[in-house]
Every structure is written in C-alpha cells, then in structure tokens.
Design an enzyme around this catalytic site. Sequence first.
Site, PDB file in Angstrom:
ATOM      1  CE1 TYR A 104      -2.365  37.534   5.790  1.00  0.00           C
ATOM      2  CE2 TYR A 104      -4.074  35.886   6.080  1.00  0.00           C
ATOM      3  CZ  TYR A 104      -3.097  36.462   5.316  1.00  0.00           C
ATOM      4  OH  TYR A 104      -2.848  35.981   4.065  1.00  0.00           O
ATOM      5  CB  SER A 134      -3.327  33.498  -0.668  1.00  0.00           C
ATOM      6  OG  SER A 134      -2.898  32.165  -0.899  1.00  0.00           O
ATOM      7  CE  LYS A 135      -2.163  33.021   8.373  1.00  0.00           C
ATOM      8  NZ  LYS A 135      -2.771  33.746   9.479  1.00  0.00           N
ATOM      9  NE  ARG A 136      -7.140  28.485   0.936  1.00  0.00           N
ATOM     10  CZ  ARG A 136      -7.790  28.775  -0.192  1.00  0.00           C
ATOM     11  NH1 ARG A 136      -7.570  28.082  -1.285  1.00  0.00           N
ATOM     12  NH2 ARG A 136      -8.667  29.745  -0.213  1.00  0.00           N
ATOM     13  N   GLY A 149       1.601  30.948   3.497  1.00  0.00           N
ATOM     14  CA  GLY A 149       1.752  30.907   4.948  1.00  0.00           C
ATOM     15  C   GLY A 149       1.896  32.287   5.568  1.00  0.00           C
TER      16      GLY A 149
END
Length: 492
Positions: free
Chosen positions: A15, A246-248, A251
């Site tokens: 994204y 980070s997304k990890r 979120g």
Amino acid sequence: MSETRLRFPPSPTGYLHIGGARTALYNWLYAKKTGGKLILRIEDTDVERSTSDSIEGILEGLTWLGIDWDEGPYFQSEFSEDHERAAAELIAKDRAYKCYCTKEDLEARREAALAAKGSLAYDGTCRRLSKAEIAEKEAASTPYIIRFKVPERQGILSYDDKVLGKIDCNYTEIDDFVIVRSNGKPLYLLCNVVDDIRDRITHVIRGQDHMTNTIRQVLLYEALEAPLPVFAHIPLTMDTKRAKISKRSHGEIVAVQFYKEHGFLPWAFNNYLVLLGWSPGDDQEIFSREELIERFSLERINKSHSIFNYRKNDPKFFTDPKAISINEHYLRSMDIEELGEYVREELKKEGLWKEDYAAEEKEWFLSTLDLIRSRFHTLKDFAQTGRAYFAEDYTICDKARKKNLAKYPELQQWLPELAERYAALEPFTLEETERVAREMAAELEIKPGIIINGMRTVLTGQLAGPSMFDIVMAIGRDRVVQRLRNAVNLFD
Ligand code: GLU
C-alpha cells in the site's frame, strides 16, 4: 538553470504508506517550487511481488492527496531493453563482468570467510579470469550473473547530499555488486539509474534507507557517463520506540488509505506529512498549498529521524495527535463552501445526503456545518456525532441519557409541554425559543439547565455541542417539536 525533473518511483509491492506519501509530497513540492516536472514511475520489475492492487492503491492515494504528476505513470518493466542495453554497455566498456561462480561456490567461500572472521565481500574470482578461461566458460554455456567492476582506486568516494552534506565511502568497502541476475534480468540498482538517466532526472529525493544503494549508483552514473543528479536523503519515520513504522507492526494506521477512510482532509494530511521530516525554521505549522510550495526547501529537511507519535494504547487518540490537531484546524476554519463539498461526499457515503442541501437549503446546510464543526475532529463526525442534523435515526449517547434524562423523569411531561409551546410560538426565533424554555423552567421552579440539557440530549443525542438555541434554529421548528413530543420514548 535547466528544468528540474523529479520522480516518485514506488515499487508496487504494498500500500502507499506514510513514508512513501511523504517522499512523494517532498518531490512534488520541490517540482512545484522550481517550476519543474514530477514523473511517476512504477518500479514493477520485481514481478513476483508487484501487484495491480498495489498500483491501484498507490495511484488512488496520490490522487486523494492531490499529488499530481506531469509525466507517467511509466512502468519500469516496459523499459527492460534499456536496462539490458546498459548492462551490455558496461561489459563492453569493461566496467562490468560476467561472474560464473555458482551459488554453492559463493556459499562455501562465505562460510570460510565467516570462520576466519574475514571479509564477506565478493572476492573477485571472476574479475581475474583470463581471456582463455572466459572463452572456456562461454563455450560450455556456463550460467552467469553480471557484476559491476568497482574501480580499483585508493581513497574515498563521495557525493554531496542536499540534506546530509558530504557523504563519504571508502572504495574498499564496496564490493563488485550484482547488476544482472542469472536469469538475465537486470537488478533494481541498475534499472533505477538507467531510468533516471533516460527520464533526465535532476533531483533524487528519497529515504535514507536508500543510501547504501546511492553510493553504488554514483559509480553506475560515472560508468554510464551521465551527470549525477542532486541527491537529498530524507529521514526515516520511526515510532515512539524508534522502530521503523510498518504495516506488520503498526497495522492500517501507517497506510494513507486509513486517513482517507477516517475522514481526514487531504490538504490537512499533506500539512501533517510535510512536518514529519521538514521544518520551516520558525514555529509556523499551518501552511496553505501556495505558502508551502514557496517555503519548502531541501536544506531544511531534518537530518534526524522523524517520529510518528502514535501511542497504541491511548484510546483518546486513534492516530498521531498531531495529525488530528492539524485536521481539526482545517476542518474548523476552512472556507465553508469547500468544507461543504467534502461533507456532501461523506453524507452521500452514509446515505444521508439530500439534494435540497445543494439547492434551496444550501444556506441552511452550510450554516449548520459552520455551527457544528467547532468541536469536530474529522469528516466522519458530520455523519456520526452530527447525525441528528441530517437524519432521524441518530442514537442517544448513554452518558447523556443517564445524566440528562434518567435523573429527571418529569422531563417526560416537561419536554412534550415545551413542544406544544414551541408549536404555537411566533416568531420562532433564537431569542424567543430561549425565552420560552427559561420561562417554563421558572414556572416549574427548576434550573433552566435541566430543561436545556434534556433538550440537547433529545434533539442531538449528544452530551455537549453548540449553544442550545442555535441548535434549535438549525434543526428547525418541525423537527424540534416532533422530537420533543416523542421524548417520552427515551425513558425506560
Ligand atoms: N522503488 C524504490 C522504492 O520504492 C524507489 C527508490 C528510489 O527512490 O530510487 O523504494
């Protein structure tokens, strides 16, 4: 000076996140400031990890932010011939060579080096092959990769970074890096430079995480006999514990999409992003588009990491409080007609938009927005906290019900009584509606607050909000009377 040409070259493997959007914004601002061009290039050569969903998400995110580009989107994968030609050129100029070492060879040498605590850099085996040895490998069609031949120079390789100053690297620290894989596909490091040269990029503004690439790329520019662009490496964005966001680990909150979905105003979000890594040199925090274009400069980009100040367990703030406060600022002070456009879209999404709001009731619509916006945080609030202004199916907040209704069961008679007085009131004005409510409280020998807070709860569902009789005017006689008559239904 010739035209400045900037680029934003995302890899479509995920994204559009805060860091990427900020990079895009800085490039866009600098292009606008210098009257140059911004080129959008999708770096999709990593076929396995690139997805069309990601491309769509990136384009959607940029469009939402209003970061427009002058050329592209170009797709890196469409220029593979250029990349292959450059690799061949480097071999022809003896600036690159084929390396026939197998994975097993490399692994064994690595292990030996590890055991001997020696250098893990490529040892240059194939760089030293004789013509005859090369001919033999070629005759046997031995698979190969292509490595760049780092010049055997003593001393320091440097370039000037607009943000960080002079960057030095000792030649001995750079080993012969790979530029083409064994499947014949050129690697990012090379493709990126070849594309920047072809696109005549003059300024490369990107994250500090690319600095290890830059030093190698400086050598590629030299070997390809192209002028170096200006480099400006911008600080990384960290969380409050200094971990890369980070997304990890964080979120959705680090994705631009999150802010779009949570009712942020695009310019307000740009204004937040720019301050994550740049400061104007004084304490100004709010900038119009024109002002920011004028004031933005590469020299004032911060050297140290920026902090995305999000405290996971703080329920008061669903994201960085700074992002919320900047959004509130714009929401509460921007041109009301412009806000009206955004709220219209929000209400449409929620099925609350009525065409009258655009036509004869436009004045009502805009003045109502102006009345209620002063306590709102995002566009979502218009359809949620402000739902009672646009619909009948609003909910009564529990706290307000307990505090303002349950404690005074007599309101079940008083509010319908007030409804009848309002139905007959002439003229139905702000002053008169207030007078009538206070008069009734006086007759009943109760504090006016009891009536007024009861009204607020019944009419808006909220514990707090704008001045009560402004609310009465905004909701209008018919709806006020009807809601006050129905107040009995709100008691258990
Ligand atoms: N595709 C690279 C990335 O998304 C671009 C790096 C650059 O700006 O050169 O990280």
